[in-house]
Design a protein around this motif. Structure first.
Motif, PDB file in Angstrom:
ATOM      1  N   ILE A   1      11.823  32.980  23.966  1.00  0.00           N
ATOM      2  CA  ILE A   1      11.854  34.151  23.262  1.00  0.00           C
ATOM      3  C   ILE A   1      11.938  33.515  21.692  1.00  0.00           C
ATOM      4  O   ILE A   1      12.612  32.888  21.471  1.00  0.00           O
ATOM      5  N   ILE A   2      10.845  34.201  21.103  1.00  0.00           N
ATOM      6  CA  ILE A   2      10.673  33.739  19.621  1.00  0.00           C
ATOM      7  C   ILE A   2      10.386  34.859  18.869  1.00  0.00           C
ATOM      8  O   ILE A   2       9.733  35.824  19.109  1.00  0.00           O
ATOM      9  N   VAL A   3      11.048  34.827  17.648  1.00  0.00           N
ATOM     10  CA  VAL A   3      11.164  36.216  16.758  1.00  0.00           C
ATOM     11  C   VAL A   3      10.917  35.690  15.403  1.00  0.00           C
ATOM     12  O   VAL A   3      11.366  34.633  14.893  1.00  0.00           O
ATOM     13  N   ALA A   4      10.089  36.484  14.694  1.00  0.00           N
ATOM     14  CA  ALA A   4       9.613  36.105  13.344  1.00  0.00           C
ATOM     15  C   ALA A   4      10.746  37.203  12.682  1.00  0.00           C
ATOM     16  O   ALA A   4      10.529  38.565  12.737  1.00  0.00           O
ATOM     17  N   MET A   5      11.794  36.714  12.054  1.00  0.00           N
ATOM     18  CA  MET A   5      12.683  37.812  11.327  1.00  0.00           C
ATOM     19  C   MET A   5      12.211  37.853  10.188  1.00  0.00           C
ATOM     20  O   MET A   5      11.163  37.512   9.490  1.00  0.00           O
ATOM     21  N   GLY A   6      12.589  39.472   9.487  1.00  0.00           N
ATOM     22  CA  GLY A   6      12.159  39.820   8.380  1.00  0.00           C
ATOM     23  C   GLY A   6      11.210  41.099   8.665  1.00  0.00           C
ATOM     24  O   GLY A   6      10.493  41.207   9.591  1.00  0.00           O
ATOM     25  N   TYR A   7      11.088  41.843   7.461  1.00  0.00           N
ATOM     26  CA  TYR A   7       9.747  42.781   7.504  1.00  0.00           C
ATOM     27  C   TYR A   7       8.722  42.328   8.060  1.00  0.00           C
ATOM     28  O   TYR A   7       7.903  43.137   8.860  1.00  0.00           O
ATOM     29  N   LEU A   8       8.058  41.061   7.492  1.00  0.00           N
ATOM     30  CA  LEU A   8       6.714  40.760   8.098  1.00  0.00           C
ATOM     31  C   LEU A   8       6.623  40.509   9.348  1.00  0.00           C
ATOM     32  O   LEU A   8       5.442  40.331  10.255  1.00  0.00           O
ATOM     33  N   GLY A   9       7.890  40.213   9.972  1.00  0.00           N
ATOM     34  CA  GLY A   9       7.821  39.472  11.586  1.00  0.00           C
ATOM     35  C   GLY A   9       8.033  40.741  12.427  1.00  0.00           C
ATOM     36  O   GLY A   9       8.091  40.482  13.684  1.00  0.00           O
ATOM     37  N   VAL A  10       8.252  42.176  12.003  1.00  0.00           N
ATOM     38  CA  VAL A  10       8.592  43.146  12.979  1.00  0.00           C
ATOM     39  C   VAL A  10       7.592  43.344  14.317  1.00  0.00           C
ATOM     40  O   VAL A  10       7.992  43.442  15.308  1.00  0.00           O
ATOM     41  N   GLU A  11       6.460  42.958  14.090  1.00  0.00           N
ATOM     42  CA  GLU A  11       5.541  42.776  15.387  1.00  0.00           C
ATOM     43  C   GLU A  11       5.895  42.071  16.481  1.00  0.00           C
ATOM     44  O   GLU A  11       5.640  42.388  17.504  1.00  0.00           O
ATOM     45  N   SER A  12       6.631  40.871  15.911  1.00  0.00           N
ATOM     46  CA  SER A  12       7.389  40.182  17.152  1.00  0.00           C
ATOM     47  C   SER A  12       8.384  40.858  17.923  1.00  0.00           C
ATOM     48  O   SER A  12       8.557  40.234  19.040  1.00  0.00           O
ATOM     49  N   ARG A  13       8.926  41.713  17.178  1.00  0.00           N
ATOM     50  CA  ARG A  13       9.701  42.690  17.916  1.00  0.00           C
ATOM     51  C   ARG A  13       9.203  43.765  18.615  1.00  0.00           C
ATOM     52  O   ARG A  13       9.435  44.084  19.826  1.00  0.00           O
ATOM     53  N   ARG A  14       8.075  44.186  18.232  1.00  0.00           N
ATOM     54  CA  ARG A  14       7.492  45.618  18.595  1.00  0.00           C
ATOM     55  C   ARG A  14       6.710  45.166  19.966  1.00  0.00           C
ATOM     56  O   ARG A  14       6.742  45.796  21.034  1.00  0.00           O
ATOM     57  N   ASN A  15       6.222  43.819  19.933  1.00  0.00           N
ATOM     58  CA  ASN A  15       5.094  43.333  20.787  1.00  0.00           C
ATOM     59  C   ASN A  15       5.509  42.001  21.220  1.00  0.00           C
ATOM     60  O   ASN A  15       4.640  41.210  20.902  1.00  0.00           O
ATOM     61  N   PRO A  16       6.628  41.735  21.737  1.00  0.00           N
ATOM     62  CA  PRO A  16       7.054  40.152  21.947  1.00  0.00           C
ATOM     63  C   PRO A  16       6.157  39.450  22.986  1.00  0.00           C
ATOM     64  O   PRO A  16       6.226  38.374  22.724  1.00  0.00           O
ATOM     65  N   LEU A  17       5.376  39.976  23.782  1.00  0.00           N
ATOM     66  CA  LEU A  17       4.392  39.560  24.641  1.00  0.00           C
ATOM     67  C   LEU A  17       3.356  38.940  24.014  1.00  0.00           C
ATOM     68  O   LEU A  17       2.954  37.730  24.309  1.00  0.00           O
ATOM     69  N   SER A  18       2.758  39.355  22.946  1.00  0.00           N
ATOM     70  CA  SER A  18       1.877  38.971  22.156  1.00  0.00           C
ATOM     71  C   SER A  18       2.303  37.677  21.086  1.00  0.00           C
ATOM     72  O   SER A  18       1.251  37.023  20.669  1.00  0.00           O
ATOM     73  N   PHE A  19       3.610  37.523  21.239  1.00  0.00           N
ATOM     74  CA  PHE A  19       3.982  36.131  20.634  1.00  0.00           C
ATOM     75  C   PHE A  19       4.529  34.939  21.665  1.00  0.00           C
ATOM     76  O   PHE A  19       5.169  34.117  21.255  1.00  0.00           O
ATOM     77  N   GLY A  20       4.129  35.538  22.967  1.00  0.00           N
ATOM     78  CA  GLY A  20       4.620  34.494  23.997  1.00  0.00           C
ATOM     79  C   GLY A  20       5.910  34.582  24.296  1.00  0.00           C
ATOM     80  O   GLY A  20       6.587  33.799  24.886  1.00  0.00           O
ATOM     81  N   SER A  21       6.737  35.581  24.135  1.00  0.00           N
ATOM     82  CA  SER A  21       8.124  35.972  24.339  1.00  0.00           C
ATOM     83  C   SER A  21       8.368  36.813  25.520  1.00  0.00           C
ATOM     84  O   SER A  21       7.619  37.677  25.690  1.00  0.00           O
ATOM     85  N   VAL A  22       9.475  36.318  26.252  1.00  0.00           N
ATOM     86  CA  VAL A  22       9.599  36.922  27.516  1.00  0.00           C
ATOM     87  C   VAL A  22      10.521  38.234  27.196  1.00  0.00           C
ATOM     88  O   VAL A  22      10.869  38.983  28.315  1.00  0.00           O
ATOM     89  N   ALA A  23      11.153  38.368  25.972  1.00  0.00           N
ATOM     90  CA  ALA A  23      12.142  39.437  26.016  1.00  0.00           C
ATOM     91  C   ALA A  23      11.962  39.584  24.246  1.00  0.00           C
ATOM     92  O   ALA A  23      11.437  38.759  23.431  1.00  0.00           O
ATOM     93  N   THR A  24      12.615  40.506  23.820  1.00  0.00           N
ATOM     94  CA  THR A  24      12.973  40.778  22.423  1.00  0.00           C
ATOM     95  C   THR A  24      14.494  41.333  22.562  1.00  0.00           C
ATOM     96  O   THR A  24      15.120  41.681  23.345  1.00  0.00           O
ATOM     97  N   TYR A  25      15.017  41.491  21.139  1.00  0.00           N
ATOM     98  CA  TYR A  25      16.318  42.020  20.574  1.00  0.00           C
ATOM     99  C   TYR A  25      16.259  43.199  20.146  1.00  0.00           C
ATOM    100  O   TYR A  25      15.383  43.425  19.034  1.00  0.00           O
ATOM    101  N   ALA A  26      17.242  44.027  20.227  1.00  0.00           N
ATOM    102  CA  ALA A  26      17.569  45.680  19.627  1.00  0.00           C
ATOM    103  C   ALA A  26      18.960  45.857  19.253  1.00  0.00           C
ATOM    104  O   ALA A  26      19.629  45.466  20.123  1.00  0.00           O
TER     105      ALA A  26
END
Length: 105
Positions: A56-81
């Motif tokens: 699970i990899i997250v880019a925090m902050g405004y610029l990293g929102v896509e890592s939360r919207r589309n976690p699979l495109s970041f190689g992430s198996v999940a996201t947090y909300a």
């Protein structure tokens, strides 16, 4: 591991991933504050090409929102909300926002 201030070099991200994996973690969670587009790309590249298994990899902050919207495109198996009235991490989206994003895919 969370770094609320910055995104380190890829080598440092790899060190954190290895430390987490060495503890016996089944899933490694890494979150870094992205202050530039290069930070976001570095996080995405590590998630996609890092080779650390379930991540699970997250880019925090405004610029990293896509890592939360589309976690699979970041190689992430999940996201947090968040479920309450406000986020608990920079750039975190609500369950309703994440749900809406998933329905559009």
């Amino acid at each position: 591991h969370h770094d609320y201030k910055s995104t380190p070099a890829t080598e440092v991200i790899a060190e954190w991933a290895k430390k987490c994996k060495d503890t016996g973690a089944d899933i490694v969670k890494l979150a870094f504050h992205a202050t530039t587009d290069d930070d976001v790309q570095r996080i995405r590249n590590f998630g996609v090409h890092g080779g650390y298994g379930s991540l699970i990899i997250v880019a925090m902050g405004y610029l990293g929102v896509e890592s939360r919207r589309n976690p699979l495109s970041f190689g992430s198996v999940a996201t947090y909300a968040f479920t309450g009235k406000s986020s608990v991490a920079p750039g975190q989206l609500s369950v309703a926002e994440i749900s809406s994003c998933m329905k559009k895919r």
